[in-house]
Design an enzyme around this catalytic site. Structure first.
Site, mmCIF file in Angstrom:
data_model
loop_
_atom_site.group_PDB
_atom_site.id
_atom_site.type_symbol
_atom_site.label_atom_id
_atom_site.label_comp_id
_atom_site.label_asym_id
_atom_site.label_seq_id
_atom_site.Cartn_x
_atom_site.Cartn_y
_atom_site.Cartn_z
ATOM 1 N N HIS A 212 -2.673 7.925 -14.054
ATOM 2 C CA HIS A 212 -1.886 9.124 -14.400
ATOM 3 C C HIS A 212 -2.509 9.929 -15.544
ATOM 4 C CE1 HIS A 212 1.443 8.211 -11.738
ATOM 5 N NE2 HIS A 212 1.524 6.991 -12.225
ATOM 6 N N ASP A 272 1.328 1.851 -15.386
ATOM 7 C CA ASP A 272 1.783 1.681 -14.001
ATOM 8 C C ASP A 272 0.811 2.330 -13.009
ATOM 9 O OD1 ASP A 272 2.431 4.232 -15.009
ATOM 10 O OD2 ASP A 272 3.816 4.561 -13.346
ATOM 11 N N GLU A 273 0.935 1.912 -11.772
ATOM 12 C CA GLU A 273 0.307 2.565 -10.623
ATOM 13 C C GLU A 273 -1.177 2.874 -10.816
ATOM 14 O OE1 GLU A 273 3.971 4.807 -8.531
ATOM 15 O OE2 GLU A 273 3.202 5.889 -10.267
ATOM 16 N N VAL A 274 -1.932 1.882 -11.314
ATOM 17 C CA VAL A 274 -3.373 2.103 -11.474
ATOM 18 C C VAL A 274 -4.052 1.908 -10.121
ATOM 19 C CG1 VAL A 274 -5.442 1.408 -12.729
ATOM 20 C CG2 VAL A 274 -3.205 1.248 -13.836
ATOM 21 N N GLU A 324 4.032 -3.563 -14.141
ATOM 22 C CA GLU A 324 2.723 -4.005 -13.650
ATOM 23 C C GLU A 324 1.889 -4.654 -14.738
ATOM 24 O OE1 GLU A 324 4.112 -1.072 -12.917
ATOM 25 O OE2 GLU A 324 3.012 -0.063 -11.305
#
Ligand SMILES: *[C@@H]1O[C@H](CO)[C@@H](O)[C@H](O)[C@H]1NC(C)=O
Ligand SMILES: *[C@@H]1O[C@H](CO)[C@@H](O)[C@H](O)[C@H]1NC(C)=O
Ligand SMILES: *[C@@H]1O[C@H](CO)[C@@H](O)[C@H](O)[C@H]1NC(C)=O
Length: 476
Positions: A212, A272-274, A324
């Site tokens: 992000h 998050d969300e890597v 995460e």
């Protein structure tokens, strides 16, 4: 934060006496439900001309406490509707006047401090909600005794200032924790933090990395990982490049500045969300992994987060991370707060996080950006944050929750109505006793509370068919 809740030391409202008038049971719409309210049949008239809120002689705070002075003014305005009443007909009154609300602060008043996780938060809000206008339009209150304090210390709303820019004015109206991109000046930030402080609201910034971060790459050369197509770099970029020293010197400077601008003890570091594809494609990253003996990219992500967490802790701050970071890591510094956001089997994740001894914030069932037809607030309301397998000790690690309103489809045109009163359901769940969960009762109180928000100038959307007595806040 349940937006109209104030956070400062214990306030004790002492109400004086008298009067009688035929009185039908009234739905005052108390929200969130206080710990206990004992109402007596004694009615008091509250005249805008004569009523004022003042410090009790026994109080540890006095007129020099700007925090309380501004709250007194604000609550006077909430109670009497910003002086609109003044032009109405005067009513001959027979009841006893309530002329003063004396506020007595019994602990260190914290007048000049920023609120923190352990601030005592019993408040004026319930008192203001007890006052109603009788059939003549006269402001009236039953003599009452209120005892109140929140169930969880952390009760947040998350607003997203990155996917759409939100003007400072909009943020001030909404106030909670927010994720931030680089378009606000230091003065804007100070204004937001100062405004929040007076309302007992903490501002916790989130600077999410290493994913992000595409917008950070625009301003900072070599910060992001170059992605490869075969042997060639493709011209696109992935997450932050975790293998360069320059990355960490940049992060050090950035977080040093953040930790001085934001007074709160906590900073949200994201994590998050890597997406691993770009890291996988890059030969320098592959070599680095080999040299370190990292078997997978989760390990590389942990390597990055570990450095960042250590850095922020040397700056005297505590960190919040998305789940995460806990899931992908074999060790995580004790005291790191883990925010559980994935809706799939979230009670199981709550068990795991607290079993490992980490403090936890719950958001998974409270993603307010997910909308659907009907009264979805009921679902938020019915959540019990401690309903997961675990010991009593594990339950004490749940410090609260946050309602998240991500900004893909939200900007200043719809932020307020989409947030309220849906976030109010989460507010009561985190404030009131565990046993306060009757949906029919909540509905009847929340409809009144929603009208109260309209009256206070907050464009909260309707719960269902119906109307408010005050609709003047709605036209804008
Ligand atoms: C408030 O006072 C009125 C008038 O005495 C009384 O009828 C009513 O029951 C009281 N309300 C509550 C909740 O006690
Ligand atoms: C919160 O602030 C109060 C008053 O400034 C202070 O005494 C207390 O130690 C702080 N608590 C934390 C957890 O920082
Ligand atoms: C990066 O920093 C480490 C630790 O300080 C040092 O050993 C290494 O030589 C540095 N690498 C470069 C390319 O400067």
């Amino acid at each position: 934060m349940e937006q109209r809740r104030l956070g400062w030391p214990r306030l004790l409202g002492l109400l004086a006496v008298l009067a009688s008038r035929a009185f039908a049971a009234r739905n005052l719409g108390l929200w969130p439900m206080p710990g206990s309210v004992q109402m007596t049949p004694r009615l008091l008239h509250v005249s805008p001309d004569r009523f004022f809120i003042d410090h009790s002689p026994a109080s540890k705070a006095g007129p020099s406490c700007a925090l309380l002075q501004s709250a007194f003014q604000r609550y006077y305005d909430y109670i009497f509707g910003f002086n609109k009443w003044r032009h109405g007909p005067a009513k001959p009154h027979s009841e006893m006047d309530l002329q003063k609300l004396l506020v007595s602060v019994t602990q260190d008043p914290e007048c000049d401090n920023f609120p923190n996780i352990s601030s005592d938060e019993s408040c004026l809000e319930t008192f203001s909600q007890l006052i109603y206008q009788d059939s003549y339009g006269a402001f009236t209150v039953n003599e009452s005794k209120i005892i109140d304090s929140p169930r969880f210390p952390h009760r947040g709303i998350l607003i997203d200032t990155s996917r759409h820019f939100l003007p400072v004015k909009t943020i001030l109206k909404t106030l909670g924790s927010f994720s931030l991109s680089g378009v606000y000046t230091p003065n804007d930030i100070r204004r937001v933090i100062g405004y929040a402080r007076l309302r007992g609201i903490r501002i916790v910034p989130e600077f999410d990395s290493p994913g992000h971060t595409q917008s950070w790459g625009k301003g900072q050369k070599d910060l992001l990982t170059p992605c490869y197509q075969g042997k060639q770099s493709s011209g696109t970029f992935g997450p932050i490049n975790p293998i360069l020293n320059t990355t960490y010197s940049f992060l050090h400077d950035l977080f040093k500045e953040i930790s001085t601008v934001f007074p709160d003890k906590f900073i949200h570091l994201g994590g998050d969300e890597v997406q691993f594809d770009c890291w996988k494609s890059n030969p320098d990253i592959q070599n680095f992994m080999k040299s370190k003996g990292f078997a997978n990219f989760e390990r590389l992500e942990s390597f990055y987060m570990e450095k960042l967490l250590d850095m922020v802790s040397t700056m005297g701050k505590r960190s919040i991370v998305w789940q995460e970071v806990f899931d992908n890591k074999d060790k995580l510094s004790p005291g790191t707060v883990v925010q559980v956001w994935k809706s799939d089997k979230f009670p199981r994740e709550q068990s795991k996080v607290t079993e490992a001894g980490f403090p936890m914030i719950l958001s998974a069932p409270w993603y307010l950006d997910v909308i659907r037809y009907g009264q979805d607030w009921r679902g938020y309301y019915e959540v019990e944050p401690l309903d997961f397998p675990g010991s009593e000790k594990q339950k004490t690690l749940v410090i609260g929750g946050e309602a998240c309103l991500w900004g893909e489809y939200v900007d200043s045109t719809n932020l307020t109505p989409r947030l309220w009163p849906r976030a109010s359901a989460v507010g009561e769940r985190l404030w009131s006793h565990q046993g306060v969960r009757d949906l029919a009762d909540a509905y009847s109180r929340l409809t009144v509370h929603r009208c109260r928000m309209i009256r206070r100038g907050i464009s909260a959307q309707p719960l269902f068919t119906g109307y408010c007595n005050y609709e003047d806040g709605m036209s804008q």
